[in-house]
Design a protein around this motif. Structure first.
Motif, short mmCIF file in Angstrom:
data_model
loop_
_atom_site.label_atom_id
_atom_site.label_comp_id
_atom_site.label_asym_id
_atom_site.label_seq_id
_atom_site.Cartn_x
_atom_site.Cartn_y
_atom_site.Cartn_z
N GLY A 15 0.86 -1.34 -0.17
CA GLY A 15 0.05 0.02 0.10
C GLY A 15 0.95 1.27 0.09
N GLU A 16 2.02 1.21 0.62
CA GLU A 16 2.94 2.15 0.50
C GLU A 16 4.08 2.26 -0.66
N ARG A 17 3.86 1.10 -1.64
CA ARG A 17 4.85 0.85 -2.56
C ARG A 17 6.24 0.54 -1.81
N LEU A 18 6.43 -0.07 -0.93
CA LEU A 18 7.65 -0.45 -0.29
C LEU A 18 7.90 -1.70 -0.21
N ALA A 19 9.06 -2.23 -0.83
CA ALA A 19 9.37 -3.66 -0.76
C ALA A 19 10.13 -4.08 0.50
N ALA A 20 9.97 -5.24 0.87
CA ALA A 20 10.83 -5.81 1.91
C ALA A 20 12.17 -5.58 1.75
N GLY A 21 12.84 -5.09 2.85
CA GLY A 21 14.44 -4.57 2.70
C GLY A 21 14.37 -3.12 2.38
N ALA A 22 13.51 -2.24 2.25
CA ALA A 22 13.61 -1.04 2.01
C ALA A 22 14.26 -0.30 3.25
N VAL A 23 15.19 0.61 3.05
CA VAL A 23 15.66 1.35 4.00
C VAL A 23 15.19 2.60 4.53
N GLY A 24 14.95 2.98 5.64
CA GLY A 24 14.60 4.08 6.00
C GLY A 24 15.15 4.63 7.22
N THR A 25 14.62 5.86 7.63
CA THR A 25 15.11 6.44 8.81
C THR A 25 14.14 6.77 9.84
N VAL A 26 14.58 6.51 11.18
CA VAL A 26 13.54 6.83 12.61
C VAL A 26 13.47 8.07 12.39
N VAL A 27 12.31 8.79 12.36
CA VAL A 27 12.11 10.05 12.66
C VAL A 27 11.31 10.63 13.70
N HIS A 28 10.45 9.47 14.20
CA HIS A 28 9.90 9.90 15.85
C HIS A 28 9.53 8.64 16.29
#
Length: 64
Positions: A15-28
């Protein structure tokens, strides 16, 4: 996990167009219970492509 940690998805979020393994940053961090994390995912140019609230079970520390 701490604020600004780099994490990766354990599972796809179609639903967010994110694959398993996608990398992100904790912002809150939401104190909970349960604790939840707002994670920003960006493209190669640094533009935000998704901001998603996730549980600790959905993400893991990214080493690399």
């Amino acid at each position: 996990m701490e604020l600004y940690d780099v994490v990766k998805l354990r599972e796809a979020l179609p639903g967010e167009r994110l694959a398993a393994g996608a990398v992100g940053t904790v912002v809150h961090i939401f104190g909970g219970p349960p604790t939840a994390y707002e994670v920003e995912f960006a493209d190669a140019d640094g533009r935000t492509v998704a901001m998603v609230t996730l549980t600790a079970e959905q993400i893991q520390q990214h080493k690399g």
